[in-house]
Design a protein around this motif. Sequence first.
Motif, PDB file in Angstrom:
ATOM      1  N   GLN A 128      -2.434  -6.305  -6.693  1.00 42.25           N
ATOM      2  CA  GLN A 128      -1.624  -5.086  -7.003  1.00 42.25           C
ATOM      3  C   GLN A 128      -0.849  -4.777  -5.589  1.00 42.25           C
ATOM      4  OE1 GLN A 128      -4.130  -2.105  -8.755  1.00 42.25           O
ATOM      5  NE2 GLN A 128      -2.963  -2.413 -10.754  1.00 42.25           N
ATOM      6  N   GLN A 129       0.115  -3.885  -5.974  1.00 43.32           N
ATOM      7  CA  GLN A 129       0.713  -3.118  -4.686  1.00 43.32           C
ATOM      8  C   GLN A 129       0.327  -1.785  -4.409  1.00 43.32           C
ATOM      9  OE1 GLN A 129       3.688  -0.883  -5.064  1.00 43.32           O
ATOM     10  NE2 GLN A 129       4.078  -0.676  -3.188  1.00 43.32           N
ATOM     11  N   THR A 174       1.211   2.099  -2.004  1.00 48.15           N
ATOM     12  CA  THR A 174       2.098   2.750  -0.973  1.00 48.15           C
ATOM     13  C   THR A 174       1.262   3.994  -0.482  1.00 48.15           C
ATOM     14  OG1 THR A 174       4.225   2.323  -2.229  1.00 48.15           O
ATOM     15  CG2 THR A 174       4.098   4.111  -0.659  1.00 48.15           C
ATOM     16  N   ARG A 229       3.177  -8.923   4.212  1.00 50.81           N
ATOM     17  CA  ARG A 229       2.730  -8.206   2.863  1.00 50.81           C
ATOM     18  C   ARG A 229       2.647  -6.688   3.287  1.00 50.81           C
ATOM     19  NH1 ARG A 229      -2.045  -8.301   1.392  1.00 50.81           N
ATOM     20  NH2 ARG A 229      -3.091  -9.237   3.124  1.00 50.81           N
ATOM     21  N   ASN A 282       3.585   0.110   2.731  1.00 51.57           N
ATOM     22  CA  ASN A 282       3.305  -0.653   1.592  1.00 51.57           C
ATOM     23  C   ASN A 282       2.494  -1.734   1.829  1.00 51.57           C
ATOM     24  OD1 ASN A 282       5.379   0.974  -0.326  1.00 51.57           O
ATOM     25  ND2 ASN A 282       6.868   0.651   1.641  1.00 51.57           N
ATOM     26  N   ASN A 326       1.642  -5.473  -0.289  1.00 51.81           N
ATOM     27  CA  ASN A 326       1.930  -6.293  -1.502  1.00 51.81           C
ATOM     28  C   ASN A 326       0.813  -7.046  -1.531  1.00 51.81           C
ATOM     29  OD1 ASN A 326       4.272  -4.809  -2.103  1.00 51.81           O
ATOM     30  ND2 ASN A 326       5.505  -6.160  -0.513  1.00 51.81           N
TER      31      ASN A 326
END
Lengths: 114, 113
Positions: free
Chosen positions: A17-18, A20, A63, A77, A79
């Motif tokens: 998943q990502q 923030t 990433r 962020n 990734n």
Amino acid sequence: DAGVTQSPTHLIKTRGQQVTLRCSPKSGHDTVSWYQQALGQGPQFIFQYYEEEERQRGNFPDRFSGHQFPNYSSELNVNALLLGDSALYLCASSLALAEAYGYTFGSGTRLTVV
Amino acid sequence: GQQLNQSPQSMFIQEGEDVSMNCTSSSIFNTWLWYKQDPGEGPVLLIALYKAGELTSNGRLTAQFGITRKDSFLNISASIPSDVGIYFCAGQRYGGATNKLIFGTGTLLAVQP
């Protein structure tokens, strides 16, 4: 006078998943740095933002990316999350012109990747 | 990533005892900083040192910037229970393109009343 504010305080994500993470600097500060602190380790420098640009970067893969907004707040962020990304993520603000002065750290975001 | 060598790794002492910890690096720094971190919190600055040989105090805390600019130590006198936490040294080089902090591995301090 509010110090450095980070949100959220805790987060659980799944591999791949990502995520923030957000940071509001101390009032009057214009530079934001991000650090990763694995359990039992000292913080490791990820990158620093000043005037909405990445000014310097540590030894982290692409990433990890960030952004700084006109009000000096910042986002980190990440990734394609890996289990090894589990850590406390610290935001630190400072004044760009006062480089000899220590940073002010937030309380961090505890990220757990499962 | 790079981390400074900090010792001891942990200390378990009685209230009222003095404490000493140090930090060494293979390269020089312009600034040495000492932070304390409590569980679930970010590091809080205790002392900042800006000149080689500088000796600075903050209450019961005293820190020195080594002459070689590659080391620093922190002393805590007459420890009290609220001194419990993890202490980190950090070195900083500034000027040019970088002013990032490089942290030590940390010293865990436990104080028994």
